[in-house]
Design a protein around this motif. Structure first.
Motif, PDB file in Angstrom:
ATOM      1  N   LYS A  56      10.277  -8.776  14.224  1.00 36.27           N
ATOM      2  CA  LYS A  56      10.425  -7.611  15.106  1.00 36.27           C
ATOM      3  C   LYS A  56      11.901  -7.315  15.345  1.00 36.27           C
ATOM      4  N   TYR A  73       7.760  -4.040  14.890  1.00 38.34           N
ATOM      5  CA  TYR A  73       7.835  -4.665  13.575  1.00 38.34           C
ATOM      6  C   TYR A  73       8.765  -3.838  12.696  1.00 38.34           C
ATOM      7  N   GLN A 111      -0.059  -8.223   7.376  1.00 34.81           N
ATOM      8  CA  GLN A 111      -0.084  -8.392   8.832  1.00 34.81           C
ATOM      9  C   GLN A 111      -1.509  -8.651   9.320  1.00 34.81           C
TER      10      GLN A 111
END
Length: 78
Positions: free
Chosen positions: A15, A25, A70
């Motif tokens: 991040k 992100y 992710q």
């Protein structure tokens, strides 16, 4: 060169640590913001490497790959 799976997963879950997009992100950063860093110079260290890599990923249409990673490999620190 052999891909480093651990490094890729770190990039996927990294991040932005400061600024307007703090906490987002890197894949969620807009391309103009990434281009701004390219023009002005990337920060030193891992963040700079990740920003440059993310610009390459997004510029080549590989953003869906990052989003899939992710979802398939959630971070335990998110």
């Amino acid at each position: 060169m052999k891909p480093d799976k651990v490094a890729l997963l770190k990039l996927v879950h990294y991040k932005m640590p400061f600024g307007k997009y703090k906490g987002r992100y890197l894949v969620d950063l807009p391309i103009p913001y990434l281009l701004w860093f390219q023009q002005r110079g990337y920060p030193a260290g891992k963040l700079g490497e990740y920003l440059q890599t993310m610009l390459d990923i997004k510029s080549n249409g590989l953003e869906p790959m990052i989003r899939t990673l992710q979802k398939e490999f959630p971070s335990d620190t998110s």
